[in-house]
Design a protein around this motif. Sequence first.
Motif, short mmCIF file in Angstrom:
data_model
loop_
_atom_site.label_atom_id
_atom_site.label_comp_id
_atom_site.label_asym_id
_atom_site.label_seq_id
_atom_site.Cartn_x
_atom_site.Cartn_y
_atom_site.Cartn_z
N GLU A 124 0.84 -1.21 0.00
CA GLU A 124 0.00 0.00 0.00
C GLU A 124 0.87 1.26 0.00
OE1 GLU A 124 -2.69 0.34 3.31
OE2 GLU A 124 -3.36 2.36 2.70
N GLN A 125 1.90 1.23 0.82
CA GLN A 125 2.78 2.42 0.89
C GLN A 125 3.48 2.66 -0.45
OE1 GLN A 125 5.15 2.79 4.66
NE2 GLN A 125 4.19 0.82 5.07
N VAL A 126 3.96 1.57 -1.05
CA VAL A 126 4.66 1.70 -2.33
C VAL A 126 3.69 2.19 -3.40
CG1 VAL A 126 5.79 0.40 -4.18
CG2 VAL A 126 6.45 0.01 -1.81
N TYR A 147 2.23 7.38 -6.81
CA TYR A 147 1.37 8.49 -7.25
C TYR A 147 1.81 9.81 -6.60
CZ TYR A 147 -2.02 5.42 -9.52
OH TYR A 147 -2.64 4.54 -10.36
N THR A 148 1.98 9.76 -5.30
CA THR A 148 2.28 11.02 -4.61
C THR A 148 3.63 11.58 -5.05
OG1 THR A 148 3.10 9.73 -2.75
CG2 THR A 148 0.86 10.53 -2.59
N ASN A 149 4.57 10.72 -5.37
CA ASN A 149 5.87 11.21 -5.87
C ASN A 149 5.71 11.97 -7.18
OD1 ASN A 149 7.14 10.06 -3.74
ND2 ASN A 149 8.09 8.38 -4.87
N TRP A 169 15.36 4.60 -4.36
CA TRP A 169 15.85 5.95 -4.03
C TRP A 169 14.73 6.74 -3.36
CZ3 TRP A 169 14.80 11.04 -4.70
CH2 TRP A 169 15.84 11.94 -4.53
N HIS A 170 15.01 7.24 -2.17
CA HIS A 170 13.99 8.06 -1.51
C HIS A 170 14.62 9.28 -0.87
CE1 HIS A 170 15.38 4.92 1.27
NE2 HIS A 170 15.22 5.79 2.24
N GLY A 171 15.71 9.71 -1.40
CA GLY A 171 16.39 10.90 -0.91
C GLY A 171 17.85 10.79 -1.27
N GLU A 172 18.53 11.91 -1.25
CA GLU A 172 19.92 11.93 -1.69
C GLU A 172 20.75 10.91 -0.92
OE1 GLU A 172 21.39 15.80 -2.25
OE2 GLU A 172 23.45 15.17 -2.66
N ARG A 210 13.65 5.90 -8.02
CA ARG A 210 12.53 6.33 -7.18
C ARG A 210 11.24 5.68 -7.65
NH1 ARG A 210 9.39 10.72 -9.37
NH2 ARG A 210 9.87 10.86 -11.58
N LEU A 211 10.25 5.69 -6.80
CA LEU A 211 8.93 5.18 -7.17
C LEU A 211 8.20 6.25 -7.97
CD1 LEU A 211 7.99 3.54 -3.78
CD2 LEU A 211 8.55 2.35 -5.89
N THR A 212 7.63 5.86 -9.08
CA THR A 212 6.90 6.81 -9.92
C THR A 212 5.83 6.06 -10.68
OG1 THR A 212 7.08 8.13 -11.94
CG2 THR A 212 8.84 6.59 -11.54
N VAL A 213 4.71 6.71 -10.87
CA VAL A 213 3.65 6.05 -11.62
C VAL A 213 3.77 6.32 -13.12
CG1 VAL A 213 1.92 7.89 -11.42
CG2 VAL A 213 1.18 5.52 -11.58
N ASN A 214 4.31 7.47 -13.45
CA ASN A 214 4.41 7.83 -14.86
C ASN A 214 5.70 7.32 -15.50
OD1 ASN A 214 1.99 9.24 -14.85
ND2 ASN A 214 2.97 11.12 -14.16
#
Lengths: 511, 1010
Positions: B256-258, B263-265, B901-904, B912-916
Amino acid sequence: MKTKNYYYSAKRGLKYFINTFLLWIFSLSALWFTGCDGDDGYPEVDGQNPVLTLTTTHIQSGVGRTITIEGSVSDKDGISAIRLECEDLHLDKTINLIEIYEKPLEAYDLSYKFNIQRDETGDQFTIKVTVTDVGGRTVSQDLLVTMDGDFEKPVFTLSPDKNITVLIKAETKFNLRFSVSDDRALDYVTIEIPGIEGFTSLRLEADGEKTFDFVERITLPNIEQIYNVTITAVDRMGNESVAASMISVSEMPDFEKMYLADVATVKELNSDVFGVPMRIERTGDYQYKANYYNQQAGTKIFFLPQKSDFSPICFGLDPEDNSKLTDDPETAKPIVLEQANIYYEITFDTQKSTYSIRTYPIAEAVNPIPHTYGSTSLDTWGDGGSWLQEFYFGYMTSNPREVERFTQDKTNPNLFYLEESLFLEAGTQMNFVIHNWHSDGWWNYCTWRVDNSAEPEIFGYYGKEAKYTNPAWTKPDHVGDNWAKPAVNTTGNYKLIFDAHLERAKLVPAN
Amino acid sequence: MKKQILLLCLALISLGAHAQITVRGKVTSATDNEPLIGATIQIKGSGNGTVTDLDGNYSLSNIAEDDVLVFSSIGYETQEIRVAHQNTINVVMKEAQELLEELVVIGYGTVRKSDLTSSISTIKGEEITKVTTGNAMDALQGKINGVQVTSGGGPGTTPKVLIRGVTTVNGSDPLYVVDGMPVGTNINFLNSNDIESMEVLKDASAAAIYGTRGSNGVILITTKKGSAGKTLFNFSSSIGFQTISNPNMAKASEYEQVFKARYTNDGRTPVWNSKDNITDAEGTDWWNEVVNKTALVQNYAFGVSGGNDKLVYNLSMGYFRNNSQYDVGYWDKINLRLNTEYTFNQHVKMGFDIAPRVESWDNTPNLFSAAMAMDPTTPVFKPEEEWVDNHYNNYARSHNNQEWNPVASLARQNAYSREYGVIVNPYLQLTPFKGLTLRTQFGANAHIRRSDAFTPEFEIDQLEKSTYSNVSREMKEWLDWNWTNTANYMRTFDDKHNLNLMAGFTAERFAEYWVKGARDDTPNNSENLQEVSAGTLNQQATGNTAYSSLLSYIGRVMYNYDGRYYLTASLRTDGSSKFPEGNKYAVFPSISAAWRLTGEEFMQHQDIFNNLKLRAGWGRVGNQNIDNSAYLTLLSSADAVFGRNPSRVTGTTISSVGNNRLKWETVEDYNLGLDMSFLDSRLNVTFDIYQKKSYDMLYKKQNIFAVGYPDWNSQVTMNIGSMKASGWELSFDWNDRITNDFSYNIGLNLSAVKNKAVKLSGDGPVNTGGFNSDQIIRNEDGAEIGRFYGYVADGLFQNLSEVYAHTDEHGTILQPNAQPGDIRFRDLNHDGVLDENDKTYIGNAYPDLMAGLNLAFNYKSFDFNANFYGTFGNDVFNTTKRLYAGTNGSNVYAGTLNKVWHGEGTSNDIPRLTVNDNNLNYTRVSSFYVEDGSYFRCKLLQLGYTLPKNIIPGTNLRVSFSAQNPFTLTSYSGMDPERPQMGESVIETGIDWIAYPNPRTFLFGIDLKF
């Protein structure tokens, strides 16, 4: 004795192999070291520092703008790299010339573009340009970038339609209305209407403001005449934009196009990218038919022959006789649509000023869609259905494999909209089609084509084949432009709403 | 004491009865002091005799004192001993000098190993049966140098076998020849326990005698034969279980978090269809729902052999079953084999081998990928209140992605096959006079397979349904026969000139007949209605016949002088029905020579080499592995959509384009070898270097569009390609016995081969391995095959500065859609545009080095075996890295939240997580997916114990515990580094698509002889 021989043999064998192995290693090592280049350095010529000459040390720019860092670099020993640094601009670029050209250059013309992000807030930045030669010697120079550049032309956020008809009245008047904005500062605006006193060459000072609004009622002679209006907005940097309009003073003409306005203000009339006011159908001389889906009870509508303003002509209810229409924007009352979630059909005659209204339920509103939206029904190969895939359509900017899916309205199945709003920047020319999704990118199913690519008003169904059209849909295919390419005047988030029954779409600011 | 009294009594009785006595004794081997089982003791001139038992003991009564006893055993020197007054005669038998070195089976004959001039490796049956497997080739992995065996995982998967690399795109499997009969390219049907030995003909000088199909090497399999003497029984069994590793996917809460972070990213609102803040306990562990923790493996073999001086026989029965890790899916086979040979007299001998079998398999689905990707917040079933009579409808639809419910898919799985087959192989052998052997052999291989499948009607959801059920049955029949006739003449002149001549001809025919019927829409899904006749819609019937034939003439001369200089030359002429008139026949010659340096006088004074032999060989072999009708242009029915306003048209069109100039594909092979023995032959070293190059390689080339054939039919087979494999092999084998109780063997094999496409189609690179509208592998003329071709991923952008700095020298942004956390792709040509021109070779599916390490230790009654195999320097294109992306709502690996990747500085590998995925992190073919696929795998650990003989007198019982694939040393992050090497073809391999991995297997075995 035999055991001894074993050991002796083993020892000899081992020794032999160790010797061979060592010789082999030695040979390989020798080959390796003698065969290697071993010298990655470059010979020095004069041992001097590089020479850096920037074309300018100060660039005036602005957010969203691209600056070009230019200059010339030379070093007889050979230039190794050029580094551009500015932490505040998130710029840290090393141009490794040896990697690019596979050798050090003695001279190099620096020309590096850098885009200043839209969200930058600083007033000025210093970019440090450092050149390093092959000997490791460096030379640096600073480049000042200030955010005071002005490059954008003023933008008319509201301007008169290109063709405006003003009816001859007892007192023939025309509301000249426009709004101009500039990202920096407007200097002045000129209005030229040859033949109209006071407007042959009018200059209005904008005093450095970012916006300038103008509304003035102009009285026109009561004779049939055409007037050319030219409005020129100029900003402090001398960038100018021109809006032109042609005013025809005449008796009531038979308008080729007519629009339905369901908004209350001029601003709302002009804040869309397309679709507001909504183009309606001309059914005969002076006769028009408007079909409209009313989502909220009490919606007030007018009919306009021009798109940008409620004047000079606005068809509404005649306050003195509600069974008639008037064309006078000052007296016309809106037609109020009382029922929600129902389609209205309004027919009117601009010559006779008569009108009639009827409603019909959603269930009777036919659309051309061939299948249940979201069902597995799209005939992938067009061979009668050997492989069916999901049928849906939406906003498509590249190919049918990549369609941003419409959400179907729960109340009115003819109504579709994009769940996510579109962020569009001023100056953007859109490029999209409303089309079905196809896993293989085929274009042969159903699409809605536009009447005018640059200013789309009608999204007419084009089903390619009869089997790709709802049999109840009797209108012929609409042959127009595939791609809709309207221009965006104002940056913002927009919502795309499409009615498949009406064959109309609008792109309006998202709330 | 009792024995002595008994003996004394017997002696007295014997003396009283015309001095007839009973003689007892024990026969042992001089080599290892072990009892010799089955040694024959005959009374010279009488025809009476006996054989030794399991302890090497014998007893012969009614022996006259002047009788002579003849002690013989295969491989040992025969001894004659006069009885005189001896009641006990213990005999120590020496190995026959000429047999000290084993006999090696070569094409159409045998030769002493020391006389080999070409590259042939041998493995004995007992080495094969140490590994419990359905296909004997699995057991060869790492044991024969130059033979690259890649094992699959699922029941019945045929291992991929490459002998000395690749020189053709037309099938890479070697030719298998069982007891002189070519049986094709798969030996799944064979019971491993029936194998006496396998010989691998690696170079053309050895394989040219099988010229027709020898280009990929030839594997000769000899099955066990009986021998005269006591009847021997044996029973062996191994039972155990397999496991595969759990890939450890995210549980519901992390999913769920992923899902939402993607989306939120991107600044979007998650389209989440499950309950918010779901707990792991509320979710579903799909792997556990679909994949069983263990799968049963069982193998049983029973055999009896024996005979007399006239008839020898070997009868064996075997049962093997391997279950899959799912509730459905297995493979089993029942094998029977009877090998007999009857010697009429010294001139005439006849044999008859028959091997019937039954194979069954329930198709094993591939649901690993679905189990890994399925949304863990979705329950297995819909709520009970929604259940309907058709239970296939009661499974839940994935809430957040389009993955089909894998438990439902498993429930619907219903495909089954059964095959009945028999191989018969009778022969007649005549020896008119000493040295000349005439042999005719007619082998037939017939099998019939029935395959039934049923897909039920179901509807879980609009997007997960089958509107109609489908039922099908397919019947296939194969009938291949082979007639081989040879004449062999051997003679030694003047003690030093050894000549071996062979000539003959063979005829072969291969036929396949099949028919398939299918219908849709049975009245319901009931088991009783899963018949084709029960279908009500869309009835279809298809069928065809395919056959081909070969006619060959063979000849070979082998000569050696004084065991020092060897020369072998062979010639084979093949005619194939696959080629047109004028090109049907081709000639495949070979020649090889060897020089035994240790036989020379000048080497008699050294004691480093016990054996030193130099070998060199050259030969040509052929390949005809193309469609039977490749030279013919064929018509068939067509169904196409034409026109600007497309309409469907049915009719007749060209289905394949023929080439009436086709000819044989030829591989030319050079081999140079060195055999060395040191330290009293305890250390044996073999080194070979070789090069194979194909000419006129058959390749399906795209026809010219202007010819007018529809593009999917316009490929035409042509002799246009060429490939080259160059490599070396080095093997060490150390045998030693420290004491009588302890002996050991260590074998190390190292080999390397480079496979190059000299020319494929000539139309530019051949790209394979489709991936997101792109191709992963590029096979280019003049370069190595099987290399990954794509963008170079240069880590991740850690911050905006790095994004903005990724430009050309003029500031042109290379990845305008990139954000921190996205992959940085390199602009290799520095042109400021990231495009096809920035692709390069980013990995190689083929290894630089292959290694096998085999250890065997024997201490008293204990034996321990360990086999290791590894490949080094090969890469794997690991598509499973997409399971960090959650693309289209797919589940992800556990720990993804922290690993991406979730920060430098948090990651420089997983984006990073991305939907697009606007940066195309996961859609580009790039080195992001490429991992080092090197591995070193323990193939077998086996500990055996042979029970003392006094526990069950007269028997020999060994128990063992084995672990197959217990551990693997690798840095590869996917499930199995070996499985991707199976590939789709030799030019499309090394891509991990999540196929059935090689399982760990733990087995308990017993081996009983009496």
